[in-house]
Motif scaffolding. Structure first.
Motif, mmCIF file in Angstrom:
data_model
loop_
_atom_site.group_PDB
_atom_site.id
_atom_site.type_symbol
_atom_site.label_atom_id
_atom_site.label_comp_id
_atom_site.label_asym_id
_atom_site.label_seq_id
_atom_site.Cartn_x
_atom_site.Cartn_y
_atom_site.Cartn_z
ATOM 1 N N SER A 1 0.830 -1.202 0.000
ATOM 2 C CA SER A 1 0.000 0.000 0.000
ATOM 3 C C SER A 1 0.860 1.246 0.000
ATOM 4 C CB SER A 1 -0.974 -0.010 1.174
ATOM 5 O OG SER A 1 -0.291 -0.091 2.376
ATOM 6 N N VAL B 1 1.851 1.814 -3.619
ATOM 7 C CA VAL B 1 0.707 2.327 -4.389
ATOM 8 C C VAL B 1 0.454 3.794 -4.068
ATOM 9 C CG1 VAL B 1 -1.790 2.113 -4.678
ATOM 10 C CG2 VAL B 1 -0.378 0.099 -4.675
ATOM 11 N N LYS C 1 0.537 7.000 -6.584
ATOM 12 C CA LYS C 1 -0.534 7.985 -6.734
ATOM 13 C C LYS C 1 -0.022 9.395 -6.493
ATOM 14 C CE LYS C 1 -4.483 5.168 -5.585
ATOM 15 N NZ LYS C 1 -4.954 4.522 -4.397
ATOM 16 N N PHE D 1 -2.027 -3.115 -6.222
ATOM 17 C CA PHE D 1 -2.361 -2.288 -7.381
ATOM 18 C C PHE D 1 -3.782 -2.507 -7.861
ATOM 19 C CE2 PHE D 1 1.517 -0.191 -8.310
ATOM 20 C CZ PHE D 1 2.507 -0.993 -7.812
ATOM 21 N N ASN D 2 -4.537 -3.260 -7.129
ATOM 22 C CA ASN D 2 -5.900 -3.568 -7.517
ATOM 23 C C ASN D 2 -6.780 -2.359 -7.275
ATOM 24 O OD1 ASN D 2 -8.373 -4.737 -7.936
ATOM 25 N ND2 ASN D 2 -8.328 -5.948 -6.070
ATOM 26 N N GLU D 3 -7.144 -1.643 -8.354
ATOM 27 C CA GLU D 3 -7.869 -0.389 -8.191
ATOM 28 C C GLU D 3 -9.355 -0.591 -7.977
ATOM 29 O OE1 GLU D 3 -6.750 2.724 -8.197
ATOM 30 O OE2 GLU D 3 -4.688 2.096 -8.367
#
Lengths: 188, 154
Positions: free
Chosen positions: A31, A34, A38, B115-117
């Protein structure tokens, strides 16, 4: 020598290390990556940030490893590579990457990771693969930071990664120079 | 051995998240319909099923298809449609339960991808999940019952 490092690594892993749930760690790391993606939206910037974070971890880890294991000065880069692989990676990630790909002048080597626990569950989206994201780049920073504490300036980078479709994950370590004087403060 | 025609994953409200059609002769729409009609039966069974068993057993028989149900801890449902066979109910139940557990594990592996949106109510569009479920469905369609079902995490 290699056998001795291996034993030290395993003994320390078994006895002197507190363990945490692997899934918690992997999901936290995932996370974090990710979120960085972003925030920065540029994969090479994310790589750089991961490397910086790893560097800050690495400079602290070096003392930790020496304190736990009581290892002495390594005679040469070969021994250092063995210590990184069989003691360092073993204690913190419970993996022992293979040391290989030595350059003729003995200043570069590769760490081949057969099994990278950070990769579990992770699938890179195609954008990330094209954008050049190295998912586990934090590991490169850690190695670079730890070696800098050992007075070696190095370039550490991923060259292959299974998440990008390669067969193995491989980190290339290049010795730039040995630092004789104190490590300069305010680096990065 | 069991000939799996369709594996579908539905959300708590009954929206189809994933419909895998492994039967060349039928169109997808038939399995969407089957999944939809199974929703009510699932709701009933979940009501009765206070013991917390995830496998719901045989839900309904439609024509030459038998439909089994399974509910995940988050309320999502998996249904499996296969053709009628001559094996005993107990053997079939055990086989189907095994398949459901493998699909559940594949779903979890997909959900854990950082990365699973997709939110949990959106369609599941992941090639890996697709191929994994297809492999699971294929693995039990031949009589080599001894090998373990494919898993996402090596």
């Amino acid at each position: 020598m290699a056998k001795q490092y291996k034993t030290i690594g395993e003994e320390t892993w078994k006895n002197s290390v507190e363990k945490v749930s692997a899934e918690l760690f992997i999901l936290t790391y995932g996370s974090m990556v990710v979120q960085l993606v972003k925030d920065y939206e540029d994969y090479s910037a994310v790589n750089k940030q991961l490397d910086k974070m790893g560097y800050n971890i690495g400079v602290r880890l070096a003392d930790d490893v020496l304190a736990r294991t009581g290892l002495e000065r390594c005679p040469d880069l070969h021994a250092t590579a063995e210590v990184i692989s069989k003691v360092g990676f073993k204690i913190f990630l419970n993996i022992t990457p293979t040391v290989s790909g030595w350059s003729p002048d003995g200043k570069e080597f590769s760490l081949v990771l057969d099994d990278n626990p950070l990769n579990d569950f992770c699938e890179l989206p195609p954008r990330a693969v094209q954008g050049g994201l190295w998912y586990s780049n934090i590991l490169c920073g850690v190695v670079r930071g730890a070696l800098e504490m050992m007075h070696m300036q190095t370039d550490v980078a991923f060259v292959h990664d299974v998440l990008r479709g390669d067969d193995t994950s491989e980190i290339r370590v290049k010795l730039v120079r040995v630092l004789e004087e104190e490590v300069p403060a305010g680096d990065d | 051995m069991i000939k799996v025609h369709c594996i579908a994953v539905l959300s708590r409200q009954g929206n189809p998240l994933y419909v895998g059609n492994f039967d060349q002769q039928q169109e997808d729409v038939k399995y969407h319909y089957l999944a939809h009609t199974s929703c009510d039966v699932i709701d009933e069974r979940v009501e009765q099923n206070r013991a917390g068993d995830l496998f719901l057993g045989l839900l309904q028989t439609v024509g030459d298809m038998v439909v089994y149900g399974y509910v995940m801890n988050t309320g999502k449902r998996i249904i499996l449609a296969s053709s009628v066979s001559t094996e005993s109910a107990a053997v079939r139940n055990a086989l189907v339960k095994e398949i459901f557990q493998a699909v559940h594990a594949a779903y979890i592996a997909h959900a854990c991808n950082p990365f699973n949106e997709a939110g949990s109510e959106d369609r599941l569009a992941d090639a890996n999940f697709d191929s994994l479920v297809a492999a699971i469905a294929r693995a039990r369609s031949t009589p080599s019952a001894a090998e373990p079902l494919p898993r996402a995490r090596p």
